[in-house]
Enzyme design. Structure first.
Site, PDB file in Angstrom:
ATOM      1  N   LYS A 110       0.516  -1.017   0.092  1.00 47.09           N
ATOM      2  CA  LYS A 110       0.203  -0.695   0.201  1.00 47.09           C
ATOM      3  C   LYS A 110       0.463   1.478  -0.147  1.00 47.09           C
ATOM      4  O   LYS A 110       1.708   1.390   0.256  1.00 47.09           O
ATOM      5  CB  LYS A 110      -0.493   0.159   0.884  1.00 47.09           C
TER       6      LYS A 110
HETATM    7  C1  LIG Z   1      -6.041  -4.398   0.612  1.00 48.36           C
HETATM    8  C2  LIG Z   1      -6.892  -3.761   1.105  1.00 48.36           C
HETATM    9  C3  LIG Z   1      -7.962  -4.383   2.376  1.00 48.36           C
HETATM   10  C4  LIG Z   1      -7.375  -4.892   2.727  1.00 48.36           C
HETATM   11  O1  LIG Z   1      -6.280  -4.291   3.844  1.00 48.36           O
HETATM   12  P1  LIG Z   1      -5.180  -5.773   4.178  1.00 48.36           P
HETATM   13  O2  LIG Z   1      -4.677  -5.164   5.941  1.00 48.36           O
HETATM   14  O3  LIG Z   1      -5.169  -6.749   3.604  1.00 48.36           O
HETATM   15  O4  LIG Z   1      -5.953  -6.725   5.366  1.00 48.36           O
HETATM   16  C5  LIG Z   1      -9.191  -3.641   2.293  1.00 48.36           C
HETATM   17  N1  LIG Z   1      -9.770  -2.783   0.966  1.00 48.36           N
HETATM   18  C6  LIG Z   1      -9.266  -2.640   0.584  1.00 48.36           C
HETATM   19  C7  LIG Z   1      -9.316  -1.706  -1.084  1.00 48.36           C
HETATM   20  C8  LIG Z   1      -7.771  -3.452  -0.697  1.00 48.36           C
HETATM   21  O5  LIG Z   1      -7.273  -2.636  -0.654  1.00 48.36           O
END
Ligand SMILES: *Cc1c(COP(=O)(O)O)cnc(C)c1O
Length: 366
Positions: free
Chosen positions: A185
């Protein structure tokens, strides 16, 4: 060779500081719910422009615990985008509520507010838009609808650290927001991590309890909580990277502008930025015909691309036992979307190489 996302390169500029922060945590002898998490929560909340941040184990837990804290559960419905990463839907399913999908605008791939009211029923409790690909959902329009129907407005901000909507940052746009710090991210830890942000004091207190066995005082358990905490090591890594976020997002912005200019008359559908939105370009997603051919031709030239996402949530096996309405936009997007390389360590020269290759493969519009 142009990698889609090289995390070793992304983290390299921070390496000395990450090492020092890790050493500090190791030497502290305190590894869960300590000073690093406390400080990160204060720093992240300030950066988002919101009163509270509550560190949790990952982004899915952040969303799931928000719903739990709002007492949304069996018998309730939550409006979600038909086009999103599955975690948005899973959070709703995890509390026993029903995800009710609403279609996106094709050119933003983001929830279309004009379609939301038709999906509201007496069981609807919340709207859970996603700031997909790094652009905020159309929160002003969604707020009007949420208020008119007495619904909670919850942000899935997992892809949008630092994005703005009419000047207000993601995390401060709804009643609460869920962030992910998954390594890929925009703000990525060196493992899993997540946070909830909110201006609601009572909700923040409930979340602090829920993430820690439903306990506010050691060995006193007020509710059936979970174990979902942002550990000290990850909080320390995030404290190193947070101060660089604005600079890194500015690089993404520059690269995105270069893609948009370079591809302006090329045979691809470009992502549209909505009036009032300042995206942080977590992903740069174009729409192409014959995606498999295009992706293979780019790979042949050493350019790695990905697809976000290849199977719409309602077409996943996990949700095959439910009856879903036809969702033609989500069903079409899954075959068209193609994510081009973008990150704080990609260069303008690399973007030019991708633009030239893509132009060669799909041609210009006549
Ligand atoms: C990555 C993501 C999540 C979940 O995050 P994690 O830390 O992997 O559990 C939720 N919503 C969206 C849109 C994402 O891209």
């Amino acid at each position: 060779m142009i990698d889609f996302l090289n995390l070793k390169r992304v983290n390299a500029p921070h390496e000395a500081a990450l090492q020092a922060a890790a050493a500090r945590v190791i030497a502290s002898g305190w590894y869960v719910l300590g000073q690093e998490c406390d400080h990160f929560e204060v720093e992240f909340a300030a950066w988002c422009g919101v009163r509270h941040a509550i560190g949790v184990a990952n982004g899915l837990d952040a969303l799931h615990l928000i719903l739990r804290a709002m007492e949304i559960g069996p018998g309730d419905e939550v409006i979600v985008p038909s086009n999103t990463f599955i975690a948005t839907w899973l959070a709703v399913s995890q509390v026993g509520a029903v995800p009710v999908p609403v279609e996106p605008r094709p050119d933003t791939a983001n929830l279309n507010p004009e379609l939301v009211e038709a999906a509201i029923t007496p069981r609807t409790r919340a709207i859970l838009p996603v700031h997909l690909y790094g652009q905020t959902a159309e929160m002003a329009a969604l707020r009007v609808i949420a208020d008119r129907h007495g619904l909670k407005l919850i942000e899935d901000a997992a892809q949008a650290h630092g994005a703005r909507h009419h000047g207000v940052r993601a995390g401060a746009l709804g009643d609460a927001a869920g962030f992910s710090f998954y390594p890929g991210k925009n703000l990525g830890a060196l493992g899993d991590g997540g946070a909830v942000t909110t201006n609601d004091d009572a909700l923040a207190a409930r979340l602090r309890q829920l993430r820690n066995y439903g306990s506010s005082r050691k060995y006193h358990h007020e509710t059936i909580g979970v174990n979902s905490r942002l550990d000290e090591l990850q909080a320390a890594m995030l404290r190193v990277k947070l101060p660089a976020m604005d600079t890194e997002n500015a690089v993404r912005h520059r690269l995105a502008q270069r893609y948009l200019a370079g591809l302006a008359d090329v045979n691809v559908g470009l992502p549209r930025t909505v009036e009032g939105c300042e995206p942080v370009w977590h992903l740069f997603v174009v729409r192409v015909a014959e995606r498999a051919r295009v992706q293979a031709a780019l790979a042949e030239r050493g350019i790695t691309t990905l697809v976000h996402y290849p199977i719409a949530c309602h077409e996943q096996q996990a949700y095959a036992d439910r009856h879903w309405p036809a969702l033609p936009i989500a069903s079409a997007l899954q075959h068209q979307v193609l994510s081009l390389p973008i990150s704080p360590v990609h260069t303008e020269a690399e973007v030019d190489t991708v633009v030239a290759a893509l132009t060669d493969i799909v041609g210009r519009r006549s």
